[in-house]
Structure formats: structure tokens, C-alpha cells
Design a protein around this motif. Structure first.
Motif, PDB file in Angstrom:
ATOM      1  N   TYR A  84       0.666  -1.131  -0.168  1.00 28.06           N
ATOM      2  CA  TYR A  84       0.091   0.108   0.060  1.00 28.06           C
ATOM      3  C   TYR A  84       0.716   1.406  -0.034  1.00 28.06           C
ATOM      4  CZ  TYR A  84       0.882   0.132   5.058  1.00 28.06           C
ATOM      5  OH  TYR A  84       1.491   0.541   6.370  1.00 28.06           O
ATOM      6  N   LYS A 103      -7.510   3.884   5.475  1.00 24.66           N
ATOM      7  CA  LYS A 103      -7.993   4.641   4.157  1.00 24.66           C
ATOM      8  C   LYS A 103      -7.086   5.862   3.876  1.00 24.66           C
ATOM      9  CE  LYS A 103     -12.494   5.057   3.617  1.00 24.66           C
ATOM     10  NZ  LYS A 103     -13.865   5.404   3.508  1.00 24.66           N
ATOM     11  N   LEU A 161      -3.025   4.679   2.024  1.00 22.26           N
ATOM     12  CA  LEU A 161      -2.928   4.158   0.787  1.00 22.26           C
ATOM     13  C   LEU A 161      -2.315   5.173  -0.303  1.00 22.26           C
ATOM     14  CD1 LEU A 161      -6.348   2.319   0.104  1.00 22.26           C
ATOM     15  CD2 LEU A 161      -4.333   1.502   1.591  1.00 22.26           C
ATOM     16  N   GLU A 162      -1.236   4.769  -0.659  1.00 20.35           N
ATOM     17  CA  GLU A 162      -0.442   5.239  -1.736  1.00 20.35           C
ATOM     18  C   GLU A 162      -0.339   4.418  -3.085  1.00 20.35           C
ATOM     19  OE1 GLU A 162       2.812   7.548   0.979  1.00 20.35           O
ATOM     20  OE2 GLU A 162       3.568   5.960  -0.350  1.00 20.35           O
ATOM     21  N   LEU A 163      -0.705   3.253  -2.895  1.00 18.59           N
ATOM     22  CA  LEU A 163      -0.903   2.256  -3.983  1.00 18.59           C
ATOM     23  C   LEU A 163      -2.083   1.615  -4.000  1.00 18.59           C
ATOM     24  CD1 LEU A 163       2.631   0.511  -3.731  1.00 18.59           C
ATOM     25  CD2 LEU A 163       2.086   2.499  -5.375  1.00 18.59           C
ATOM     26  N   TYR A 164      -2.631   1.071  -5.061  1.00 12.78           N
ATOM     27  CA  TYR A 164      -3.803   0.570  -4.881  1.00 12.78           C
ATOM     28  C   TYR A 164      -3.573  -0.863  -4.813  1.00 12.78           C
ATOM     29  CZ  TYR A 164      -8.330  -1.515  -6.836  1.00 12.78           C
ATOM     30  OH  TYR A 164      -9.674  -1.879  -6.993  1.00 12.78           O
ATOM     31  N   LYS A 166      -5.837  -5.254 -10.166  1.00 12.61           N
ATOM     32  CA  LYS A 166      -6.403  -4.049 -11.140  1.00 12.61           C
ATOM     33  C   LYS A 166      -6.968  -4.821 -12.298  1.00 12.61           C
ATOM     34  CE  LYS A 166      -2.494  -1.216  -9.670  1.00 12.61           C
ATOM     35  NZ  LYS A 166      -1.436  -0.590 -10.183  1.00 12.61           N
ATOM     36  N   GLU A 226      -8.170  -9.790   0.274  1.00  9.15           N
ATOM     37  CA  GLU A 226      -8.427  -8.575  -0.649  1.00  9.15           C
ATOM     38  C   GLU A 226      -9.955  -8.375  -0.111  1.00  9.15           C
ATOM     39  OE1 GLU A 226      -7.610  -8.084  -4.781  1.00  9.15           O
ATOM     40  OE2 GLU A 226      -5.383  -8.347  -4.640  1.00  9.15           O
ATOM     41  N   GLN A 232     -11.313  -4.836   1.506  1.00 14.19           N
ATOM     42  CA  GLN A 232     -12.072  -3.855   0.684  1.00 14.19           C
ATOM     43  C   GLN A 232     -13.361  -3.839   1.516  1.00 14.19           C
ATOM     44  OE1 GLN A 232     -12.391  -6.401  -2.901  1.00 14.19           O
ATOM     45  NE2 GLN A 232     -11.367  -4.740  -4.099  1.00 14.19           N
TER      46      GLN A 232
END
Length: 457
Positions: free
Chosen positions: A312, A418, A421-424, A428, A446, A450
Motif C-alpha cells: 500500500y 483509508k 493508501l499510496e498504492l492500489y 487491477k 483482498e 475492501q
């Protein structure tokens, strides 16, 4: 130690142990009561004894593992600066990842000759790779060219089957005793949910496609040589992961011997991403420490640790320093230098090595019987078998049989992510036309991650 101390202990045979167990179980067979079976069909017995001990013989020469670090090349000068600082911090192998050609001289400026250089590319350029090989001839270099691995992960060739193999064949002349041009990405199989037997069987069949092509085009009348670096992801099943690397060396050596092929096998290992979590992320440090130990004891030549926040956060100095220090502690303070021989003679590990090697070899032979790895990949059979294993593993996680502390057990409900997060951190979705169904890595947690993100206040 005074050997005479052992004279006070009467040897107990395996038969006597089994009789004692059966007596304690009131006549029940111990293998029906205490034995378990894995998804791969490997039976785990409650005892292992010298009487039935059989050491697995493979090419596991004594060596010290190298501490590795992964660096992405977005800017050559920045990547070079990060690499030189990492080397001062104890790193012995740098894995550069690049999405396109870069300035080689700037990226490698002042990198000491004794540092192992590894590369991973999202592109294939014969001219660039030739320049890189020439520029790094004094280094121990691993280029990890894996056109089949790219097909499996992306669903497409870099260009076309013919062009990709044309580059492969052109690069064959650059193989040397010091450097390794070709790689096998076995990590994606583990990160996508493949079982241990599947990982080894698929990696072997994957590499066999290259070997077949090499043997068909080589003009060498005598000794044939083709070296590989195999990248493995290491999961949390401690002893099984140790045995996995040992088993792969065993089957690889066996196949190459049958083909009269000389092949230096270098193994690079890193912790799996499959069991890493978004919440209670500090537990990822515990997981990566255990997984790195498995890699070391299993005989990996290079170990690249995974930063606890890598799923993340963008690459950062703190996370990379912690990951590096974990390996330094294992190597320097836990005395795990040259540790790949430490498990030799362990009845349990030797048993697992033998069982995993035999079952993965059976899978490899089945793949070859049905046309080989590429054909099975194009038919979707490899993907389907991984998907089936991944689904079963996901079900075990969902019902709590597989535990990830802080995620599906002992959850800290006040933990929030929340704003971090710098990355998803999820799979994808990128709809595109592909030749085959790609093998997609996915974390077990995951869905839960979520849901928790949606429910954060």
C-alpha cells in the motif's frame, strides 16, 4: 560432547515407537488417527525415524546467501543513489526493475564490482540487452529474460512468439560461467494460489520449453550449457517451503542429467505477497521474517525481502531499511550464513523434499505427455489448475481454517487505513485483448480488506 553420555540411552526402533503409539491409542492405527494429507496428497505422519530415513541427493553446494533489494528505475540517478545507499547498508545484490530502456552508465555508476546485479524488464529489446550484457561483463549479472513468464503473467508475448524466441536465441551466445541471461518466474505461480507441487512442476515444465528450444538450435557437438535464475515466492508453510527449494534443485538436476545438459541453477527467493495484509500491517514483518528463513534454509542463493508496507506504500527508505535489516539480523546475528546445509539429515525435511520432488516430477511428466507447458498454457489448463487450487485456499481462509492474524482472527476494529493508501492494493482490472488467460496474483485478504475500507468512518 562426550559420546559416552549416549551409552545411557537404549536405541528405540521405529517399530517400537509405532507399537507404543498404537498402545496409547488403544489399538487404533496411528496413520488413520494422527496422519494428515495436504492438498498435494502428501501424507504427514506423526513420527519420522532413522529406520526409514532416506537422504535426498541433489546439487546443493555450500554457499552463503546474498542479501538483495529491489529498486525500480524511474529516474536513473535516483535509482543509482538508492542502490549505493543500500549497498552501504549491507545489501549484496541489487534487483533493478525497469519498464523501458534506461541509461546504463548512470544507473550503474560507482556500483562496486562485487555486487550482484539482477534485472527484471517489462520490455524486450535485443539491442538494449546486448549493450547491458557488454556493460556488465565484470559483474555477476542475472538478466532474468523470461518470455514465457511474461506470456503467463500478461497473457501476451512481448511482441510475437516468433520474435520473442528470435531474441531468446540471439542472446544464447551471451551465456557465461559468471552471468546468467535467462530466468524462470515461478513466483507468480505461488502468488496466484498454486500449490507447492504445482509451483515446482510448472517451473520445471516452464524451463523445459527453453531447454528444448536451446537443444534444437545449438550447434555445440559436445558439452551443452544453459544456466537459469529461478525466482520463487516463499509462503508461510515453514518446513514445506524449505523442502520446496530443495526439491526443485533435486528435480532440476535430475532432468538436466538425463539430457546431458550442464546447467548452473541460481535461486532468488522473496516472501509471497499472497498472505500479506493491509490491516495490522506490522504482522507482515513476522511473516516475511519466517519466509526469509525458509528461503535461506532451503538454499536460496539470493534473498530479496519484501517491505512490510509494500502493498500500500510506494517504495520508501524506512520500509526498505526494515526489510534489509531483517535479513542482516538473520545473516549476521542469527548465524544463518551458509545455512543451506543446516537441514540436511532432518528426517522430516528430507521426507518432505522426497515427496514434493516425486509428485512435482509426476506433474511435469504429465504436462510433457500432453504436449508441453506452452500448449497447456494456451489451452488454459495451467490457469485452470491454479485457479482451482486458489479457490480452495480462499475457501479455507474464508472459513477460518487458514488464519491471518489481525485480518480474519484477533481483528483490531479501530485500525484504519483509508488515508494510508499510496498504492492500489487490489487486483487491477485492465480489460484488454490477450492471447491466453493470464495468471493473476491475488492476496487472500483482498475481499476483507475492501469491506473494511468501505466501512471505515
Amino acid at each position: 560432547m562426550d559420546d559416552s553420555l549416549f551409552e545411557n540411552f537404549i536405541p528405540v526402533s521405529e517399530k517400537q515407537w509405532k507399537q507404543k503409539i498404537q498402545f496409547d491409542l488403544k489399538g487404533k492405527e496411528y496413520n488413520e488417527t494422527l496422519s494428515t494429507k495436504t492438498k498435494d496428497g502428501i501424507v504427514i505422519n506423526p513420527i519420522h525415524h532413522l529406520d526409514s530415513y532416506k537422504q535426498v541427493v541433489s546439487d546443493r553446494s555450500t554457499h552463503d546467501f546474498k542479501i538483495g533489494q529491489t529498486i525500480f528505475i524511474a529516474d536513473e540517478r535516483v535509482a543509482n543513489s538508492i542502490a549505493r545507499k543500500a549497498i552501504k547498508g549491507g545489501v549484496e545484490s541489487i534487483l533493478f526493475k525497469a519498464s523501458g530502456p534506461f541509461n546504463i552508465q548512470i544507473a550503474l555508476k560507482n556500483i562496486p564490482i562485487e555486487i550482484e546485479l539482477q534485472f527484471e524488464f517489462e520490455f524486450l529489446s535485443e539491442s538494449f540487452l546486448t549493450d547491458l550484457i557488454n556493460h556488465t561483463e565484470k559483474y555477476t549479472t542475472l538478466l532474468n529474460i523470461d518470455i514465457i513468464g511474461n506470456l503467463g503473467k500478461e497473457g501476451n508475448w512481448f511482441t510475437t512468439l516468433q520474435n520473442d524466441f528470435k531474441v531468446f536465441n540471439a542472446l544464447l551466445k551471451h551465456t557465461s560461467q559468471k552471468s546468467i541471461v535467462f530466468g524462470i518466474d515461478a513466483a507468480n505461480y505461488q502468488n496466484s494460489g498454486a500449490t507447492i507441487t504445482q509451483q515446482i512442476g510448472f517451473a520445471l515444465a516452464h524451463g523445459f520449453e527453453y531447454i528444448n528450444d536451446f537443444l534444437n538450435v545449438t550447434d555445440e557437438p559436445t558439452e551443452k550449457r544453459l544456466d537459469f535464475n529461478v525466482n520463487f515466492a516463499i509462503g508461510s508453510n515453514y518446513f514445506f517451503e524449505i523442502a520446496k527449494l530443495r526439491a526443485f534443485r533435486t528435480v532440476w538436476t535430475s532432468v538436466c542429467k538425463d539430457l546431458r545438459l550442464q546447467s548452473k541453477l541460481h535461486i532468488t527467493a522473496s516472501p509471497s505477497t499472497r498472505n500479506k495484509t493491509l490491516y495490522d500491517y506490522n504482522t507482515n514483518m513476522l511473516r516475511t521474517t519466517s519466509e526469509s528463513m525458509s528461503a535461506i534454509l532451503g538454499g536460496a542463493n539470493t534473498v530479496c525481502n519484501l517491505a512490510y508496507d509494500s502493498i500500500y506504500h510506494k517504495s520508501n527508505a524506512f520500509g526498505e531499511r526494515i526489510a534489509r535489516n531483517q535479513l542482516l539480523i538473520l545473516k549476521k546475528e542469527s548465524y544463518l550464513s551458509n545455512a543451506n546445509q543446516m537441514v540436511n539429515g532432518s528426517y522430516y525435511v528430507e521426507y518432505l523434499t522426497k515427496e514434493i520432488a516425486e509428485k512435482s516430477l509426476e506433474l511435469f511428466k504429465e504436462i510433457e505427455k500432453n504436449g508441453g507447458f506452452l500448449k497447456q498454457l494456451k489451452l488454459g489448463n495451467i490457469q485452470d489448475s491454479i485457479e482451482k487450487s486458489a479457490t480452495k485456499e480462499q475457501e479455507l481462509f474464508e472459513d477460518g481454517s487458514i488464519v491471518l492474524l489481525g485480518t480474519n482472527k484477533h481483528t483490531n476494529t479501530s485500525d484504519t487505513m483509508k488515508n494510508e493508501l499510496e498504492l492500489y492494493p487490489f487486483v487491477k482490472t485492465n480489460p484488454r485483448k490477450t492471447l491466453i488467460k493470464p495468471i493473476i496474483a491475488k492476496r487472500l485478504s483482498e475481499r476483507l480488506d475492501q469491506e473494511r475500507l468501505k466501512n471505515e468512518a
